[in-house]
Motif scaffolding. Structure first.
Motif, short mmCIF file in Angstrom:
data_model
loop_
_atom_site.label_atom_id
_atom_site.label_comp_id
_atom_site.label_asym_id
_atom_site.label_seq_id
_atom_site.Cartn_x
_atom_site.Cartn_y
_atom_site.Cartn_z
N THR A 147 72.54 -18.01 20.76
CA THR A 147 73.56 -17.18 21.41
C THR A 147 73.20 -16.94 22.87
N TYR A 148 74.12 -17.29 23.75
CA TYR A 148 73.91 -17.05 25.17
C TYR A 148 74.24 -15.61 25.54
N SER B 119 69.97 -23.34 31.61
CA SER B 119 69.20 -23.36 30.37
C SER B 119 68.19 -24.50 30.36
N GLY C 1 69.12 -17.09 26.97
CA GLY C 1 70.07 -16.55 26.02
C GLY C 1 69.54 -15.34 25.28
N TYR D 249 73.99 -23.13 22.72
CA TYR D 249 74.55 -21.82 22.37
C TYR D 249 75.91 -21.96 21.71
N VAL E 136 74.63 -27.85 25.68
CA VAL E 136 74.27 -26.45 25.48
C VAL E 136 74.06 -26.19 24.01
N THR F 94 77.86 -14.82 26.08
CA THR F 94 79.11 -14.94 26.82
C THR F 94 79.98 -13.71 26.62
N ILE G 116 75.70 -23.13 32.80
CA ILE G 116 74.85 -22.60 31.73
C ILE G 116 73.93 -23.71 31.23
N VAL H 62 79.14 -20.82 23.83
CA VAL H 62 79.46 -21.54 25.06
C VAL H 62 80.08 -22.88 24.66
#
Length: 98
Positions: A43-44, A31, A38, A14, A12, A46, A27, A17
């Motif tokens: 940045t996701y 993704s 995101g 992000y 990931v 979360t 995720i 995460v």
């Protein structure tokens, strides 16, 4: 995961995460296959609430991946004008899906 998309071992990108998060593989998979993008490239989101227009975008992407037919007739919400430009087409598709 939805639509029988197999979990991937992708990393990931992000920063919000962590590999220790229970949802990390979901995720990563979503993704990797383009279902989620995101809030920005790092940045996701979360812990943030998800809007119905964002859910519509996600569902529209999922339906597109599943190659499901969508109806031509469009239903409009009373607050249709407040839907962000990026989500209008997805909301219109998803709300009228059969």
């Amino acid at each position: 995961i939805a639509a029988n998309i197999p979990l991937t071992n992708k990393r990931v990108k992000y920063t919000d995460v962590s590999e220790n998060d229970w949802f990390y593989p979901y995720i990563a998979t979503a993704s990797d296959c383009g279902l989620v993008k995101g809030i920005d490239k790092n940045t996701y989101g979360t812990g943030q609430n998800i809007t119905r227009q964002d859910i519509a975008v996600l569902c529209s992407r999922l339906l597109t991946k599943a190659d499901e037919p969508l109806k031509d007739e469009i239903i409009y919400f009373a607050d249709h004008n407040s839907i962000s430009d990026y989500a209008v087409e997805a909301v219109e598709k998803v709300v009228d899906f059969k």
